[in-house]
Design a protein around this motif. Structure first.
Motif, PDB file in Angstrom:
ATOM      1  N   ASP A   1     -36.441  57.837  32.517  1.00 57.84           N
ATOM      2  CA  ASP A   1     -37.778  58.247  32.866  1.00 57.84           C
ATOM      3  C   ASP A   1     -37.827  59.636  33.007  1.00 57.84           C
ATOM      4  O   ASP A   1     -37.085  60.137  34.031  1.00 57.84           O
ATOM      5  CB  ASP A   1     -38.362  57.238  33.798  1.00 57.84           C
ATOM      6  N   SER A   2     -38.340  60.230  32.166  1.00 54.24           N
ATOM      7  CA  SER A   2     -38.679  61.869  32.474  1.00 54.24           C
ATOM      8  C   SER A   2     -39.864  62.247  33.336  1.00 54.24           C
ATOM      9  O   SER A   2     -40.457  63.174  33.170  1.00 54.24           O
ATOM     10  CB  SER A   2     -38.902  62.605  31.095  1.00 54.24           C
TER      11      SER A   2
ATOM     12  N   ALA B   1     -31.729  65.375  23.932  1.00 54.90           N
ATOM     13  CA  ALA B   1     -30.353  65.461  23.649  1.00 54.90           C
ATOM     14  C   ALA B   1     -29.497  66.216  24.705  1.00 54.90           C
ATOM     15  O   ALA B   1     -28.477  65.895  25.313  1.00 54.90           O
ATOM     16  CB  ALA B   1     -30.193  66.068  22.492  1.00 54.90           C
ATOM     17  N   ALA B   2     -30.365  67.240  25.127  1.00 53.75           N
ATOM     18  CA  ALA B   2     -29.479  68.055  26.180  1.00 53.75           C
ATOM     19  C   ALA B   2     -29.394  67.237  27.510  1.00 53.75           C
ATOM     20  O   ALA B   2     -28.248  67.300  28.133  1.00 53.75           O
ATOM     21  CB  ALA B   2     -30.442  69.216  26.398  1.00 53.75           C
ATOM     22  N   LEU B   3     -30.291  66.602  28.047  1.00 54.10           N
ATOM     23  CA  LEU B   3     -30.053  65.759  29.068  1.00 54.10           C
ATOM     24  C   LEU B   3     -29.081  64.587  28.794  1.00 54.10           C
ATOM     25  O   LEU B   3     -28.381  64.429  29.775  1.00 54.10           O
ATOM     26  CB  LEU B   3     -31.487  65.084  29.769  1.00 54.10           C
TER      27      LEU B   3
ATOM     28  N   PHE C   1     -31.845  75.398  30.356  1.00 51.23           N
ATOM     29  CA  PHE C   1     -30.485  74.722  30.110  1.00 51.23           C
ATOM     30  C   PHE C   1     -30.629  73.420  30.926  1.00 51.23           C
ATOM     31  O   PHE C   1     -31.138  73.300  31.930  1.00 51.23           O
ATOM     32  CB  PHE C   1     -29.470  75.594  30.651  1.00 51.23           C
ATOM     33  N   ALA C   2     -29.620  72.540  30.523  1.00 52.48           N
ATOM     34  CA  ALA C   2     -29.471  71.250  31.172  1.00 52.48           C
ATOM     35  C   ALA C   2     -28.021  71.141  31.781  1.00 52.48           C
ATOM     36  O   ALA C   2     -27.004  71.656  31.146  1.00 52.48           O
ATOM     37  CB  ALA C   2     -29.711  70.140  30.054  1.00 52.48           C
TER      38      ALA C   2
ATOM     39  N   ARG D   1     -30.392  67.453  34.591  1.00 53.41           N
ATOM     40  CA  ARG D   1     -31.458  68.184  34.998  1.00 53.41           C
ATOM     41  C   ARG D   1     -31.717  69.591  34.116  1.00 53.41           C
ATOM     42  O   ARG D   1     -30.832  69.896  33.777  1.00 53.41           O
ATOM     43  CB  ARG D   1     -31.527  68.583  36.262  1.00 53.41           C
ATOM     44  N   LEU D   2     -32.939  69.613  33.654  1.00 58.99           N
ATOM     45  CA  LEU D   2     -33.486  70.811  32.945  1.00 58.99           C
ATOM     46  C   LEU D   2     -33.986  72.029  33.969  1.00 58.99           C
ATOM     47  O   LEU D   2     -34.699  71.762  34.916  1.00 58.99           O
ATOM     48  CB  LEU D   2     -34.613  70.523  31.916  1.00 58.99           C
TER      49      LEU D   2
END
Length: 207
Positions: free
Chosen positions: A155-156, A167-169, A191-192, A196-197
């Motif tokens: 869940d974001s 995709a990065a996460l 960046f992840a 986390r971003l």
């Protein structure tokens, strides 16, 4: 968040200066807050803006710290991200660290070339065969392009995230890789790491 051990003194000193200035401004705002008929909304907006800009600079500082332990190509990567951001060319770059991503990533097209900003930028030119996917960077090499990463299923917290950010996460939830994302809609970079971003500033000059 894991510990980092790096210097990058100019960036660190700029961060400390910004924090000291912000601290002084907040203290002056607190002192003025009790004055009657004194609307402080402008000051609060300036504090919000300064905190946001300082956060971007902190993201840049820590990104360089993380990258410097695993590649000598920090400046080439940083330059490519800056140019891609300016052109709003979407990008997804996986920097392998201690753990391999081989079993987590759908293989793309083998590149096996030295990391240069010009090659990275050319890969992500919209409409070219390799732009839609991730590049895998291992030490000082571009291993492959057009690779597919696993998407995050977390869940974001109400944020609407695009496929590149998910995709990065998704990859960083499964291994210790660091993934750099450039949004094609806004040009903003983040960046992840560890699921986390973190946004960062792309206009900071290389050391």
């Amino acid at each position: 968040m894991e510990e980092t051990n790096c210097d990058f003194s100019p960036l660190k000193e700029e961060l400390k200066e910004r924090l000291r200035a912000l601290q002084g401004f907040i203290e002056r705002t607190i002192d003025a807050f009790d004055e009657e008929d004194n609307c402080m909304l402008g000051e609060f907006e300036l504090i919000r803006k300064e905190i946001s800009e300082t956060g971007l600079l902190a993201g840049t500082f820590y990104l360089r710290c993380y990258l410097s332990s695993f590649t000598d190509s920090v400046d080439e990567i940083s330059k490519s991200v800056r140019h891609l951001s300016e052109r709003r060319h979407g990008a997804l770059m996986v920097v392998e660290r201690n753990e391999t991503t081989t079993d987590l990533v759908t293989p793309g097209i083998a590149i096996d070339a030295a990391i240069t900003h010009s090659l990275l930028e050319s890969i992500f030119v919209p409409g070219t065969p390799l732009h839609d996917g991730a590049v895998i960077l291992r030490m000082n090499k571009i291993v492959s392009a057009a690779s597919v990463l696993p998407l995050s299923v977390r869940d974001s917290s109400g944020r609407k995230l695009g496929t590149r950010h998910r995709a990065a996460l998704g990859l960083t939830e499964r291994c210790d890789a660091l993934v750099i994302v450039v949004s094609e809609e806004t040009g903003r970079a983040s960046f992840a790491i560890e699921g986390r971003l973190y946004p960062f500033a792309t206009g900071v000059a290389e050391d």
